[in-house]
Design a protein around this motif. Structure first.
Motif, PDB file in Angstrom:
ATOM      1  N   ALA A   7     116.419  -8.947   7.921  1.00 24.01           N
ATOM      2  CA  ALA A   7     115.253  -8.220   7.387  1.00 24.01           C
ATOM      3  C   ALA A   7     114.136  -8.117   8.420  1.00 24.01           C
ATOM      4  O   ALA A   7     112.978  -8.421   8.140  1.00 24.01           O
ATOM      5  N   ILE A   8     114.471  -7.681   9.630  1.00 22.16           N
ATOM      6  CA  ILE A   8     113.475  -7.566  10.700  1.00 22.16           C
ATOM      7  C   ILE A   8     112.372  -6.607  10.277  1.00 22.16           C
ATOM      8  O   ILE A   8     112.621  -5.494   9.836  1.00 22.16           O
ATOM      9  N   ILE A  30     118.706 -23.888   7.227  1.00 26.59           N
ATOM     10  CA  ILE A  30     117.704 -23.502   8.220  1.00 26.59           C
ATOM     11  C   ILE A  30     117.144 -22.143   7.811  1.00 26.59           C
ATOM     12  O   ILE A  30     117.896 -21.179   7.654  1.00 26.59           O
ATOM     13  N   LEU A  31     115.829 -22.075   7.626  1.00 30.65           N
ATOM     14  CA  LEU A  31     115.151 -20.809   7.335  1.00 30.65           C
ATOM     15  C   LEU A  31     114.276 -20.460   8.524  1.00 30.65           C
ATOM     16  O   LEU A  31     113.456 -21.275   8.958  1.00 30.65           O
ATOM     17  N   GLN A  32     114.437 -19.239   9.053  1.00 32.76           N
ATOM     18  CA  GLN A  32     113.663 -18.785  10.191  1.00 32.76           C
ATOM     19  C   GLN A  32     112.919 -17.500   9.839  1.00 32.76           C
ATOM     20  O   GLN A  32     113.436 -16.663   9.097  1.00 32.76           O
ATOM     21  N   ALA A  33     111.723 -17.361  10.406  1.00 39.19           N
ATOM     22  CA  ALA A  33     110.949 -16.128  10.229  1.00 39.19           C
ATOM     23  C   ALA A  33     110.234 -15.814  11.521  1.00 39.19           C
ATOM     24  O   ALA A  33     109.751 -16.726  12.213  1.00 39.19           O
ATOM     25  N   ASN A  34     110.158 -14.533  11.868  1.00 36.88           N
ATOM     26  CA  ASN A  34     109.439 -14.145  13.082  1.00 36.88           C
ATOM     27  C   ASN A  34     107.941 -14.340  12.942  1.00 36.88           C
ATOM     28  O   ASN A  34     107.252 -14.556  13.945  1.00 36.88           O
ATOM     29  N   ASN A  35     107.428 -14.261  11.713  1.00 39.89           N
ATOM     30  CA  ASN A  35     106.006 -14.498  11.472  1.00 39.89           C
ATOM     31  C   ASN A  35     105.807 -15.754  10.637  1.00 39.89           C
ATOM     32  O   ASN A  35     105.813 -16.854  11.163  1.00 39.89           O
ATOM     33  N   ASP A  36     105.652 -15.608   9.327  1.00 44.03           N
ATOM     34  CA  ASP A  36     105.245 -16.732   8.496  1.00 44.03           C
ATOM     35  C   ASP A  36     106.294 -17.112   7.457  1.00 44.03           C
ATOM     36  O   ASP A  36     107.076 -16.268   6.996  1.00 44.03           O
ATOM     37  N   ILE A  89     111.756 -13.141  17.642  1.00 43.55           N
ATOM     38  CA  ILE A  89     111.735 -11.839  18.309  1.00 43.55           C
ATOM     39  C   ILE A  89     110.287 -11.516  18.669  1.00 43.55           C
ATOM     40  O   ILE A  89     109.438 -11.347  17.792  1.00 43.55           O
ATOM     41  N   ASP A  90     109.999 -11.449  19.959  1.00 48.98           N
ATOM     42  CA  ASP A  90     108.621 -11.334  20.431  1.00 48.98           C
ATOM     43  C   ASP A  90     107.889 -10.159  19.795  1.00 48.98           C
ATOM     44  O   ASP A  90     106.736 -10.273  19.372  1.00 48.98           O
ATOM     45  N   ALA A  91     108.544  -9.008  19.703  1.00 43.26           N
ATOM     46  CA  ALA A  91     107.904  -7.802  19.170  1.00 43.26           C
ATOM     47  C   ALA A  91     107.565  -7.931  17.689  1.00 43.26           C
ATOM     48  O   ALA A  91     106.747  -7.164  17.163  1.00 43.26           O
ATOM     49  N   GLN A  92     108.167  -8.897  17.003  1.00 44.54           N
ATOM     50  CA  GLN A  92     107.939  -9.064  15.571  1.00 44.54           C
ATOM     51  C   GLN A  92     106.943 -10.182  15.249  1.00 44.54           C
ATOM     52  O   GLN A  92     106.561 -10.348  14.097  1.00 44.54           O
ATOM     53  N   ARG A  93     106.518 -10.921  16.265  1.00 38.06           N
ATOM     54  CA  ARG A  93     105.549 -11.993  16.042  1.00 38.06           C
ATOM     55  C   ARG A  93     104.150 -11.398  16.156  1.00 38.06           C
ATOM     56  O   ARG A  93     103.703 -10.998  17.231  1.00 38.06           O
ATOM     57  N   ASP A  94     103.428 -11.327  15.030  1.00 39.94           N
ATOM     58  CA  ASP A  94     102.105 -10.721  15.023  1.00 39.94           C
ATOM     59  C   ASP A  94     101.069 -11.627  15.686  1.00 39.94           C
ATOM     60  O   ASP A  94     101.271 -12.835  15.836  1.00 39.94           O
TER      61      ASP A  94
END
Length: 204
Positions: A7-8, A30-36, A89-94
């Protein structure tokens, strides 16, 4: 496991009951998120045959714990400001500082297992600023390890209030900017930890 590639660019919701069910089997999650990552409902693990599975939350920016987490002696790991080497993912980290924040009155209870709480340095991220780790009640017969390794001067370790309580075998807390470490015995209130920080912290 729910990784950074799922779900990018979108928000994704997982039911606390579903998550607790997996951990109760017991299965490590393991739960990962690009932001929060935000916990808004209690996660209560109960494995009738033994310990719960380990729960690992990894966020590219922040983690907000607004409800209790009970792991039934599964290890609990909270990591914020996770860098690209760990999958963000760098582009998805606000933009915005990475924090780990427990809501007032919330409790992390891991039974006999350890608790790990870390703000990382955000290696490889364009936006990697960091803020505070703010904790309330932690309960475990194991050990608690708190690390704020964030690159910003505001990177600190705080308590929600003077009544916040940690009960553990060993607490190790390091604020990378203040270069502090403490060892506190069972049932020590966070107030004593903060008093030690104020006495030693060269960056009040």
């Amino acid at each position: 496991n729910l990784g950074m590639q799922v779900a990018i660019g979108l928000s994704y919701t997982i039911s606390p009951r579903q998550l607790a069910g997996l951990l109760s089997t017991p299965q490590a999650v393991i739960l990962q998120a690009n932001n929060d990552i935000t916990i808004n409902e209690a996660i209560i693990v109960n494995n009738p045959s033994g310990n719960g599975g380990n729960l690992d939350l990894q966020a590219g920016r922040s983690i907000f714990v607004n409800a209790n987490i009970t792991t039934d002696s599964g290890i609990l790991t909270l990591k914020a400001n996770v860098g690209t080497g760990s999958g963000t993912i760098d582009a998805q980290r606000d933009a915005g500082p990475a924090t780990i924040t427990m809501g007032a009155g919330t409790t992390l209870n891991t039974g006999a297992a350890d608790i790990f709480v870390t703000i990382e340095n955000g290696a490889g991220l364009t936006f990697n600023s960091s803020g505070a780790i703010t904790l309330d009640n932690l309960t475990t017969a194991g050990n608690v390890y708190v690390r704020n390794l964030g690159p910003s001067p505001a990177s600190s370790i705080q308590a929600v209030s003077g009544t916040s309580l940690i009960t553990e075998a060993l607490l190790s807390a390091v604020d990378d900017w203040a270069l502090l470490s403490w060892r506190l015995e069972n049932g020590t209130a966070w107030r004593r930890l903060l008093e030690a920080a104020r006495r030693a912290d060269p960056h009040p």
